[in-house]
Scaffold this motif. Structure first.
Motif, PDB file in Angstrom:
ATOM      1  N   LEU A   1      40.409  38.368  32.213  1.00  0.00           N
ATOM      2  CA  LEU A   1      40.496  37.014  31.411  1.00  0.00           C
ATOM      3  C   LEU A   1      39.862  37.101  30.077  1.00  0.00           C
ATOM      4  O   LEU A   1      40.297  36.494  29.066  1.00  0.00           O
TER       5      LEU A   1
ATOM      6  N   LYS B   1      49.828  37.615  34.515  1.00  0.00           N
ATOM      7  CA  LYS B   1      50.721  37.695  35.598  1.00  0.00           C
ATOM      8  C   LYS B   1      51.709  38.719  35.253  1.00  0.00           C
ATOM      9  O   LYS B   1      52.206  39.706  35.990  1.00  0.00           O
TER      10      LYS B   1
ATOM     11  N   SER C   1      42.228  41.620  43.538  1.00  0.00           N
ATOM     12  CA  SER C   1      41.233  40.796  42.602  1.00  0.00           C
ATOM     13  C   SER C   1      41.353  41.037  41.465  1.00  0.00           C
ATOM     14  O   SER C   1      40.726  40.511  40.456  1.00  0.00           O
TER      15      SER C   1
ATOM     16  N   TYR D   1      44.141  28.517  29.651  1.00  0.00           N
ATOM     17  CA  TYR D   1      44.353  28.810  31.016  1.00  0.00           C
ATOM     18  C   TYR D   1      45.848  29.253  31.254  1.00  0.00           C
ATOM     19  O   TYR D   1      46.256  29.985  31.757  1.00  0.00           O
TER      20      TYR D   1
ATOM     21  N   VAL E   1      36.583  30.165  33.987  1.00  0.00           N
ATOM     22  CA  VAL E   1      37.218  31.157  34.791  1.00  0.00           C
ATOM     23  C   VAL E   1      37.804  30.921  36.303  1.00  0.00           C
ATOM     24  O   VAL E   1      38.946  31.097  36.641  1.00  0.00           O
ATOM     25  N   PRO E   2      37.035  30.124  36.864  1.00  0.00           N
ATOM     26  CA  PRO E   2      37.616  29.511  38.268  1.00  0.00           C
ATOM     27  C   PRO E   2      38.874  28.644  37.831  1.00  0.00           C
ATOM     28  O   PRO E   2      39.982  28.539  38.717  1.00  0.00           O
TER      29      PRO E   2
ATOM     30  N   CYS F   1      46.156  30.955  38.288  1.00  0.00           N
ATOM     31  CA  CYS F   1      46.823  32.217  38.463  1.00  0.00           C
ATOM     32  C   CYS F   1      47.273  32.278  39.929  1.00  0.00           C
ATOM     33  O   CYS F   1      48.423  33.043  40.323  1.00  0.00           O
ATOM     34  N   HIS F   2      46.740  31.308  40.758  1.00  0.00           N
ATOM     35  CA  HIS F   2      47.306  31.343  42.282  1.00  0.00           C
ATOM     36  C   HIS F   2      48.036  30.086  42.464  1.00  0.00           C
ATOM     37  O   HIS F   2      48.498  29.833  43.457  1.00  0.00           O
TER      38      HIS F   2
ATOM     39  N   GLN G   1      41.604  31.137  37.342  1.00  0.00           N
ATOM     40  CA  GLN G   1      41.900  31.629  38.647  1.00  0.00           C
ATOM     41  C   GLN G   1      42.710  30.806  39.266  1.00  0.00           C
ATOM     42  O   GLN G   1      43.809  31.140  40.347  1.00  0.00           O
TER      43      GLN G   1
ATOM     44  N   CYS H   1      43.830  38.537  37.192  1.00  0.00           N
ATOM     45  CA  CYS H   1      42.929  37.089  36.682  1.00  0.00           C
ATOM     46  C   CYS H   1      41.304  37.429  37.332  1.00  0.00           C
ATOM     47  O   CYS H   1      40.580  36.515  37.455  1.00  0.00           O
ATOM     48  N   SER H   2      41.026  38.673  37.037  1.00  0.00           N
ATOM     49  CA  SER H   2      39.473  38.785  37.314  1.00  0.00           C
ATOM     50  C   SER H   2      38.728  38.533  36.019  1.00  0.00           C
ATOM     51  O   SER H   2      39.209  38.176  34.880  1.00  0.00           O
TER      52      SER H   2
END
Length: 472
Positions: A94, A75, A86, A67, A42-43, A49-50, A46, A89-90
């Motif tokens: 996901l 997106k 938030s 990913y 997950v991280p 995502c950023h 994310q 991509c919470s």
């Protein structure tokens, strides 16, 4: 596809997706934060995502296919629907990617069953739908539909690649195989499997011509005898050393050859097949993994494997070929004695079913692993017997891929068995409707128990405040 069958399948996939959504909501309510391997996946997603594409968690051992695809789906969806903050991509968003993969897997399983068994006119549309639905809720795969793991996507691209291979679209198949490789590196074996399908088909055609020339139909009807196997191996060597045949096979399989070549380049540059943490993912010759897979297969395909007729046939075979079975037993005992490995995760992590299988069965006594050999022999015989409708070359090719994908794994992990099991299950004959319904009911029961334990039977470790849950 007839109109009634099309309507029936549309209803089945819609109903399955609706029920999966309801279960997805229940799982997301109970386990809102990342769990198990999600704390790495997950991280990382994310971060992508950023826009932080150079950030990488060294604990992740797979390539970033999951990913990259997640960002490519989430997106644009967030932009179209106006989502911000938030929610984009919470954890829930996901995880929903895998719910989409699950629906895609059901569709691919149906198409594969239709293609593989298209010559069997006795199979009804309802049986195809029922079988596809059964495999889509295969417990080990279905559970990870509701978590952010690589398994549903890995299965999706591998099955899609296999389907394109069967339709002769080999460039597309290789491209999809590359996508599967980006989800899990060991999926390169199934690219070899797709190439092997092409080779096995040509070998089978040549073998039939060889039989016709010699007017010896007995060979094809007695695949199991040692003399026939020797003759087949001689024919195989003769065929593959012919420059003409090699050129022809290369022309047919070049997309797969390019992908496999790129894989070896990757392994050379990367210094191994694992991307991140290699300390817990060391390759070894863990031959008992094959026995574990065969046991796993018998358990999840018992309507096919554990019938009174099958057991009688096995006992008859045992009586007719005592020397061969004695030799197989001795070899199995030796492989267990010399090549059994126990991974530290298997002994330490009590959240997985494999922990309890190992503790309750294998750790009861040192001799247990040897006493299980007769069951392994039966499992192997049953496995081969259910595949007897396939050509000997297909069986040899599949067996080589099975060894390549299971034996090097040190950790006993049921997730590693998903793809070899599905490909096996897709290629065996259809059962009667009653046994198909029994198989589906069994899978639903196993899933019900698994989700009940995961959602309701939580526990805590002494040195941690986090809630722990049972899972595959």
């Amino acid at each position: 596809m007839e109109r009634a069958e099309a309507y029936g399948f549309s209803g089945a996939i819609s109903g399955a997706f609706l029920l999966s959504c309801l279960l997805f909501a229940a799982v997301s309510r109970r386990q809102r934060g990342p769990y198990m391997d999600e704390v790495f996946h997950v991280p990382q997603a994310q971060a992508y995502c950023h826009g932080r594409f150079l950030q990488w968690d060294p604990m992740i051992t797979t390539l970033p296919g999951l990913y990259l695809l997640s960002v490519g789906v989430v997106k644009p969806a967030a932009w179209l629907l106006g989502w911000t903050g938030s929610v984009v991509c919470s954890v829930g968003m996901l995880r929903f990617i895998n719910l989409l993969f699950s629906a895609g897997n059901l569709y691919l399983l149906y198409l594969l069953l239709f293609k593989i068994h298209q010559k069997n006119k006795a199979v009804s549309g309802f049986q195809r739908i029922l079988s596809a639905l059964t495999l889509a809720v295969f417990p080990t795969l279905y559970f990870f539909t509701f978590l952010y793991y690589t398994d549903p996507g890995s299965v999706f691209f591998t099955l899609f690649s296999y389907l394109m291979c069967l339709y002769g679209n080999h460039k597309t198949s290789a491209l999809l195989g590359f996508c599967g490789f980006m989800f899990r590196q060991t999926n390169i074996v199934w690219t070899v499997f797709c190439a092997g399908n092409v080779v096995a088909e040509k070998l089978n055609e040549a073998w039939k011509i060889e039989l016709q020339k010699k007017k010896d139909e007995k060979i094809s009807s007695r695949k199991g005898s040692f003399s026939d196997l020797t003759r087949i191996l001689k024919f195989l060597v003769k065929y593959l050393i012919s420059p003409k045949n090699l050129v022809m096979l290369t022309a047919l399989t070049w997309p797969y050859i390019i992908l496999v070549s790129l894989f070896f380049v990757f392994v050379f540059v990367n210094g191994g097949i694992v991307v991140g943490d290699r300390s817990s993912h060391e390759a070894c010759l863990h031959f008992p993994q094959l026995f574990y897979f065969l046991s796993f297969t018998v358990f999840f395909s018992f309507p096919h494997s554990l019938t009174p007729t099958k057991i009688r046939k096995f006992l008859l075979s045992l009586r007719k070929h005592p020397v061969q079975y004695s030799l197989i037993t001795v070899i199995s005992l030796f492989l267990i004695w010399k090549f059994t490995y126990v991974h530290k995760y298997l002994l330490a992590d009590n959240r997985h079913y494999t922990f309890y299988v190992w503790r309750k069965v294998f750790q009861r006594h040192e001799l247990v692993k040897y006493l299980l050999v007769p069951f392994y022999v039966f499992a192997g015989w049953s496995f081969a017997d259910t595949l007897k409708s396939k050509s000997i070359f297909w069986i040899l090719m599949y067996f080589v891929c099975l060894l390549a994908v299971t034996v090097p794994q040190k950790l006993l992990e049921f997730r590693y068995f998903i793809l070899p099991f599905l490909i096996y299950r897709l290629n065996i004959p259809f059962l009667s409707l009653y046994r198909q319904l029994l198989e589906l009911a069994f899978y639903i029961s196993v899933n019900a128990v698994t989700f009940y334990l995961f959602l309701n039977r939580t526990f805590q470790w002494e040195n941690s405040d986090e809630v722990q849950r049972f899972m595959w």
